[in-house]
Design an enzyme around this catalytic site. Sequence first.
Site, short mmCIF file in Angstrom:
data_model
loop_
_atom_site.label_atom_id
_atom_site.label_comp_id
_atom_site.label_asym_id
_atom_site.label_seq_id
_atom_site.Cartn_x
_atom_site.Cartn_y
_atom_site.Cartn_z
N LYS A 1 37.25 40.55 30.63
CA LYS A 1 37.04 42.00 30.70
C LYS A 1 38.09 42.78 29.91
O LYS A 1 39.27 42.45 29.99
CB LYS A 1 37.10 42.45 32.17
CG LYS A 1 36.06 41.78 33.04
CD LYS A 1 36.44 41.86 34.51
CE LYS A 1 35.49 41.01 35.34
NZ LYS A 1 35.94 40.87 36.73
N GLY B 1 38.84 33.01 34.78
CA GLY B 1 39.45 33.50 33.54
C GLY B 1 38.69 33.10 32.29
O GLY B 1 39.26 33.00 31.21
N ARG C 1 40.22 37.95 46.35
CA ARG C 1 41.57 38.51 46.13
C ARG C 1 41.42 39.93 45.62
O ARG C 1 40.32 40.39 45.35
CB ARG C 1 42.28 37.68 45.07
CG ARG C 1 41.41 37.55 43.81
CD ARG C 1 42.15 36.98 42.63
NE ARG C 1 41.26 36.58 41.56
CZ ARG C 1 40.76 37.39 40.63
NH1 ARG C 1 41.05 38.67 40.64
NH2 ARG C 1 39.94 36.94 39.70
N HIS D 1 27.64 42.90 33.53
CA HIS D 1 28.47 42.39 34.63
C HIS D 1 28.71 43.56 35.59
O HIS D 1 29.38 44.53 35.25
CB HIS D 1 29.79 41.86 34.06
CG HIS D 1 30.78 41.45 35.12
ND1 HIS D 1 31.26 40.17 35.21
CD2 HIS D 1 31.37 42.14 36.12
CE1 HIS D 1 32.11 40.09 36.23
NE2 HIS D 1 32.20 41.29 36.79
N TYR E 1 21.31 31.09 30.98
CA TYR E 1 22.13 32.14 30.40
C TYR E 1 21.30 33.41 30.28
O TYR E 1 20.23 33.41 29.67
CB TYR E 1 22.66 31.71 29.02
CG TYR E 1 23.58 32.74 28.43
CD1 TYR E 1 24.90 32.83 28.85
CD2 TYR E 1 23.11 33.67 27.50
CE1 TYR E 1 25.74 33.80 28.34
CE2 TYR E 1 23.95 34.65 26.99
CZ TYR E 1 25.27 34.71 27.41
OH TYR E 1 26.10 35.68 26.92
#
Length: 457
Positions: A237, A164, A292, A208, A202
């Site tokens: 997102k 998160g 998940r 993504h 980075y």
Amino acid sequence: MFKKILIANRGEIALRIIRAARELGIETVAVYSEADRESLHVRFADDDVCLGPAPARDSYLKIPRLIAAAEITGADAIHPGYGFLAENAEFAEICAASGIAFIGPTPHQIRMMGDKATARKTMAACGVPIVPGTPGPIEDVDEALEFAVKAGFPVIIKAAAGGGGKGMRVARDADDFARSFQLARSEAISAFGNGDVYVEKYLERSRHIEFQILGDTHGNVIHLGERDCSIQRRHQKLIEEAPSPALTPALREAMGEAAVRGAKAINYVGAGTVEMLLDANGEFFFMEMNTRIQVEHPVTEMLTGVDLVKEQIRVAAGLEMREKQTPSLRGHVIECRVNAEDPMRNFQPSPGKIDVFNVPGGNGVRVDTHAYAGYTVPPYYDSMIAKLICHGRDREEAIAKMKLALETFIVQGITTTIPFLGKVMRDPHFAKGDFHTKFLEQEGAYLLKELVPGAKP
Ligand code: ADP
């Protein structure tokens, strides 16, 4: 097949799982906190059990109460949804020990991927490229700095147990480093109770790109294409789409093959997502695997026609999955997350009562929501109130549909991100598919300002 599934979750995902179970002829049990008594998932499930007070730690995260609720109602399986206990290996273990099927991968698979540092090792061992970084968690700030200097700034410090967007800090130079390192550590301890962090290079201006994985207990593992989730704010997102405007068929094949190889390495069972970064030079790197169902799974469902939640339930029951190879990807799909937040006030949550709620519709438009007119968005949980997903024959058509759908998505009583999402849809960079994960915060900063309250999106 299972007879009754307890859904250890709330909101739209609880409704989504109820639908899938019903279609399979399986009964459902809703669990809820005192703040969610009026929720639709409670109304639509066959059975319901109150878990406790509003804060998640007193209700949705209380493992003994969930197991007791399953036992009392005769549920033979638990679906964890996303968030809460979905990636908690201990919960999966306790379910198994109590004779209740956990709808997800095995506790071992959750552990292998749940710790980001272990996941990186596992992937690297089977030849999947990983973002250059420290081999494992690192405690000493000087040692960490040494790596950062060698790899070159900027670097990102990440909580091994992260999720998160929490416990992640970017350091631009050596001066910045020590402070960011300590901040990431203390954030990791308070959010996850585990202060392990590691350091990664980075990747600037990267995208993504994640691959949807499905595996069963018969040895089948496939991917169902990618989702481009580069429209983010603070590593979270906001908009997802598929296919990615940045992938060629060759790149899709290479990335998809790597994702499947990684999942096969741990004999993955269930629905999962391999998240990767695609850098500005077209090179890709494994970032993490989520074990998940994800918020953005409808994007893949609309693109492929596969019902991922139904497949998830079927493979958890030991059945062979119906798709044995990557299905064909039809057209283009975009998803917008509609949040009860005020973009004009730094996206601060805006819970409260919804007075008017008009949901868009039409050909190729899907809305997954638990909200309705008269519903009160509680302040205790995630601020997402709906997912709006549009399917077009190509990207242009999907954007056109999304613009129209956002215009007719009327929510009154609380402030939402709908007008902001409309602005992104009209942005020329977005139209060209030309963006990266920092687009909104850097080049798209103008989109985050100057929203006229009450204006059409
Ligand atoms: P979480 O598990 O908290 O969601 P992730 O590891 O999935 O964290 O990363 C979330 C986002 O952070 C990514 O989508 C990306 O925007 C950014 N990010 C993470 N690692 C890197 C990296 N090495 N380089 C550039 N951006 C990164």
